[in-house]
Design a protein around this motif. Sequence first.
Motif, PDB file in Angstrom:
ATOM      1  N   THR A 377       0.872  -1.134   0.107  1.00 49.39           N
ATOM      2  CA  THR A 377      -0.140  -0.001   0.056  1.00 49.39           C
ATOM      3  C   THR A 377       0.952   1.212  -0.045  1.00 49.39           C
ATOM      4  N   GLN A 378       0.255   2.223  -0.376  1.00 49.79           N
ATOM      5  CA  GLN A 378       1.046   3.446  -0.517  1.00 49.79           C
ATOM      6  C   GLN A 378       0.335   4.496   0.220  1.00 49.79           C
ATOM      7  N   LYS A 379      -0.777   4.318   0.785  1.00 48.89           N
ATOM      8  CA  LYS A 379      -1.294   5.175   1.659  1.00 48.89           C
ATOM      9  C   LYS A 379      -1.011   5.143   3.108  1.00 48.89           C
ATOM     10  N   THR A 380      -1.007   6.266   3.617  1.00 48.56           N
ATOM     11  CA  THR A 380      -0.428   6.605   5.102  1.00 48.56           C
ATOM     12  C   THR A 380      -1.767   6.896   5.866  1.00 48.56           C
ATOM     13  N   ASP A 381      -1.874   6.335   7.139  1.00 44.88           N
ATOM     14  CA  ASP A 381      -3.112   6.749   7.785  1.00 44.88           C
ATOM     15  C   ASP A 381      -2.807   8.014   8.554  1.00 44.88           C
ATOM     16  N   ARG A 428       0.230  -4.893  16.870  1.00 43.00           N
ATOM     17  CA  ARG A 428      -0.780  -5.732  17.660  1.00 43.00           C
ATOM     18  C   ARG A 428      -2.021  -5.544  16.804  1.00 43.00           C
ATOM     19  N   TYR A 429      -2.403  -4.512  16.322  1.00 40.42           N
ATOM     20  CA  TYR A 429      -3.736  -4.370  15.513  1.00 40.42           C
ATOM     21  C   TYR A 429      -3.487  -3.902  14.028  1.00 40.42           C
ATOM     22  N   PRO A 430      -3.157  -4.581  13.331  1.00 50.97           N
ATOM     23  CA  PRO A 430      -2.667  -4.315  11.960  1.00 50.97           C
ATOM     24  C   PRO A 430      -3.460  -3.449  10.927  1.00 50.97           C
ATOM     25  N   LEU A 431      -5.029  -3.540  11.478  1.00 55.01           N
ATOM     26  CA  LEU A 431      -5.898  -3.027  10.371  1.00 55.01           C
ATOM     27  C   LEU A 431      -5.894  -1.368  10.663  1.00 55.01           C
ATOM     28  N   ILE A 432      -5.172  -0.872  11.673  1.00 54.55           N
ATOM     29  CA  ILE A 432      -5.088   0.550  11.783  1.00 54.55           C
ATOM     30  C   ILE A 432      -3.769   0.907  11.793  1.00 54.55           C
ATOM     31  N   GLY A 433      -3.566   2.281  11.383  1.00 56.01           N
ATOM     32  CA  GLY A 433      -2.279   3.014  11.574  1.00 56.01           C
ATOM     33  C   GLY A 433      -1.238   2.785  10.613  1.00 56.01           C
ATOM     34  N   SER A 434      -1.713   2.435   9.214  1.00 57.78           N
ATOM     35  CA  SER A 434      -0.862   2.192   8.162  1.00 57.78           C
ATOM     36  C   SER A 434       0.151   3.518   7.856  1.00 57.78           C
ATOM     37  N   SER A 437       6.608   1.299   5.058  1.00 62.46           N
ATOM     38  CA  SER A 437       7.965   1.397   5.080  1.00 62.46           C
ATOM     39  C   SER A 437       8.621   2.752   4.362  1.00 62.46           C
ATOM     40  N   ALA A 438       8.288   2.737   3.017  1.00 61.61           N
ATOM     41  CA  ALA A 438       8.923   3.705   2.204  1.00 61.61           C
ATOM     42  C   ALA A 438       8.331   5.263   2.856  1.00 61.61           C
ATOM     43  N   ALA A 439       7.199   5.426   3.108  1.00 55.74           N
ATOM     44  CA  ALA A 439       6.771   6.769   3.574  1.00 55.74           C
ATOM     45  C   ALA A 439       7.422   6.955   5.069  1.00 55.74           C
ATOM     46  N   ALA A 440       7.536   5.839   5.836  1.00 58.05           N
ATOM     47  CA  ALA A 440       8.266   6.074   7.159  1.00 58.05           C
ATOM     48  C   ALA A 440      10.013   6.547   6.861  1.00 58.05           C
ATOM     49  N   GLN A 441      10.508   6.109   5.991  1.00 61.04           N
ATOM     50  CA  GLN A 441      11.746   6.200   5.625  1.00 61.04           C
ATOM     51  C   GLN A 441      11.954   7.748   5.146  1.00 61.04           C
TER      52      GLN A 441
END
Length: 560
Positions: A377-381, A428-434, A437-441
């Motif tokens: 995914t390329q979407k950031t929450d 722990r709850y992967p359905l939230i908080g996307s 890794s590329a965006a975080a970098q």
Amino acid sequence: MIWNLLSAQPEIALFASLAIGYFIGSFKLGPIQLGGVCGTLIVALILGQSGARISPELKNIAFALFIFALGFTGGPQFFANIGRGWRYGALSIVEIVVVVALVLGAVVILKLDAGTAAGLLAGGATESAVVGTASEAINRLGLPAAETARLQANIVTAYSVSYLFGLVTIVLFVSQFAPLILRVNLRDEAERLWRKLGGDGALAAGQTPAAPPLSGRELRVTTGAGQSIGELEKRFGDNISVQRVQRDRAIIKAQPGVILKAGDCVMVGGRREALIEAIPMIGEEVFGGGVSDVFVERVDVMLTRSAVHGLTLAQVRARAAPADAHGVFVAAVTRLDSTIPALASTQVQRGDVLTLVGNKEDVARGAAKLGYVIRTTQKTDFVFLGLGVLLGIAIGRLSAHVGGIDLTLGTGGGCLLAGLLFGWIRSRYPLIGSLPSAAAQILKDFGLCTFIAAVGLSAGADALRLIREFGIALPVAGVVITLGPALASLVVGRWLLKLEVPMLLGAIAGQQCSTPAISALVGVTGNATPVIGYTITYALSNVLLPLLGPVVVGLASKLG
């Protein structure tokens, strides 16, 4: 003319610092590479002579995003390593105690101000994030604006000088000097450890195996006639898997109870060493038998199951139900953006990313038992991101009075802790908080370098003054502050904790948060065994060292 342009439009100075700094930082001299952060700072110090200044608001926003993303990506590993892997984690404590003691010793001997002391901490520990947390702490001392600016300028100048010498020191120490002190051949030790962990050989720098560890073969059944698929797979420890059976032009589903008959064509996949052993006991290799159109899935899975945390890959397979483990193979283990060996004795931790290989049904079943599939995914929450930064700012406003010193985490420390918490929640709850890794970098790289460039531009006018004042004392202090914790950890790790040499040296590189050091070490060892120790101490030191910025500023202010 150019000087006037930079002063009138400081955004030009900012992006020039980034572009030229990263260009300079990309050059290597042997195993030494400055990197983009240090290169940006050097260029910013030079361009800062023009009087170009970046607004404090942009600087603060950039640092908040960087430090939150740093905590977010390291959160799962940070919490995973608390209480487990304590022998390696102890080295991060050694780093903190020794480096603070040496910095305070330098304050007393050289009569350093709080800014220069914090810069020595950041450079000697090669941890750029300390520059931000210490700068915030200086800002809260309540000093006149001119004095605050001078001390913050001293942070970046002392950091830039001590970082250069600290970087060279740690790279040479882990890759060259430490093996001489221990009287070991590092490459031989790494190869021995690789085999002990279940590997089948060591690789030189730049090499990859010509025969991949996971492969498939199309076979015609001869000697294996009369065996069931389940019996055959069990015979080789479930390291092979029959993926398809063709009998008389009809495709038969490869279930454990199916009995193989002479003339059947089967597609068998699995670990290469087990496959080579199994082929003579099944039949002969053929091509075009009608089963070669089998495709495998390659899926990245975030490990979240606490039941397998701390187990080796061999133990994970042994404890899984046969139906769950069937046809699923771990091709790679990624921890903190570093790939560690996916060997039988490799321990996995919550937060690791396991690359699973197998057919679609097997991989989906295995992923469900281990954690969750990381969807591309390329979407950031931005709701999650915004709330996290807001919480960090709120935490940063809390303060405590300890031993006559006011300690406040500030935005940097608060956002770091909030990032850790939100990263753990995401695991722990992967359905939230996307936050891909590329965006975080991007947040980490651009946020830190924008902050460093802004600070460097404002410090340019005072840089030469500080260098003239202390001369060679700053480089020498940087070497001592880098070398002291490394030597202490070498003694504690080898003779007290009895750690394997390659992983110990990797842990020393990690406690120093030094990517160039681990890169040089892997090049010398020829395999990735040092990375196993590196990831543990890196996860801990990357959190603990930035929190020392306000502590050193407070202590140095009292001693001064």
